[in-house]
Design a protein around this motif. Structure first.
Motif: not given
Length: 239
Positions: A20-21, A23-24, A83, A108, A112, A116, A127
């Motif tokens: 997720y890091n 993705v962000i 998380t 999740s 996210l 963001i 998303l």
């Protein structure tokens, strides 16, 4: 047995938190989530397997890149831990496999989108829109609320926030509208009203603290997504 399963869920959260890091950081910038592999943003050193272990790698390296010595942000292990503990809380709250999966996906998406939005002031369609359909799908499978309540939640969430966006004349964006539709698909139409009330309260307090800590004036735009996400989690666990 339940403790063992809880441990595995926590570890899964740590691993996904590491992803997720990525993705962000990459998704708002239009970068690929797959290629290139993770690297130091300063010296571009490609991280090895021993540098990608959630939380532990950060501690072993004392929070710096082993190649160039640049300090690594505390944000990375904090998101991994958040998380992990979030997944664990969802596990203890859920009663069956399908409900657990729906809860993990919902958490999740909230995480996210909130992070963001906090950094980039963006609630991305990539998303929110799939999130709406996932919420409806989980309801159809019987893993959340009844399907018609999920549909009504998505519709009410969209229309309510769309009306607020029109009235506010730019104070609320379409990203917030689609985000609330997603929340409604997971929590139902009653959840939409609870979330809107809670998010308004959290946003008012958080906004004042944000302006005070950052020394900015009242004209500074404050993202509403994090308040919506926090309120949605509270509703998910307690209502």
């Amino acid at each position: 047995m339940e403790l063992v399963l809880g441990l595995w869920i926590f570890l899964l959260g740590l691993v996904l938190g590491s992803f997720y890091n990525v993705v962000i950081y990459r998704l708002p910038r239009g970068l690929s989530l797959i290629s290139p592999g993770s690297s130091c943003p300063n010296c571009k050193h490609r991280l090895g397997a021993n540098e990608l272990i959630p939380v532990l790698s950060f501690l072993w390296q004392r929070g710096v890149c082993k190649k160039c010595g640049t300090r690594i942000s505390w944000r990375y292990p904090l998101i991994e831990l958040l998380t992990g503990f979030g997944f664990l809380a969802i596990f203890w709250h859920s009663s069956q496999g399908g409900e657990l999966l729906a809860g993990l996906v919902f958490f999740s998406l909230l995480l996210l989108l909130a992070l963001i939005d906090l950094e980039h002031k963006l609630l991305l369609n990539v998303l929110t829109i799939p999130g709406v359909f996932l919420g409806l799908l989980f309801a159809l499978l019987g893993w959340t609320s009844p399907f018609w309540i999920s549909v009504l939640g998505a519709v009410v969430g969209f229309l309510l926030m769309f009306a607020i966006a029109l009235i506010s004349r730019g104070g609320m964006g379409m990203g917030d509208v689609k985000f609330m539709a997603m929340i409604g698909a997971f929590l139902g139409w009653k959840g939409v009203f609870y979330v809107l009330f809670g998010a308004s309260l959290v946003g008012s307090i958080g906004g004042l603290l944000y302006l005070y800590l950052t020394k900015q004036d009242r004209k500074t735009p404050i993202p509403f997504g994090p308040s919506m996400a926090l309120a949605a989690l509270i509703v998910y666990f307690f209502f």
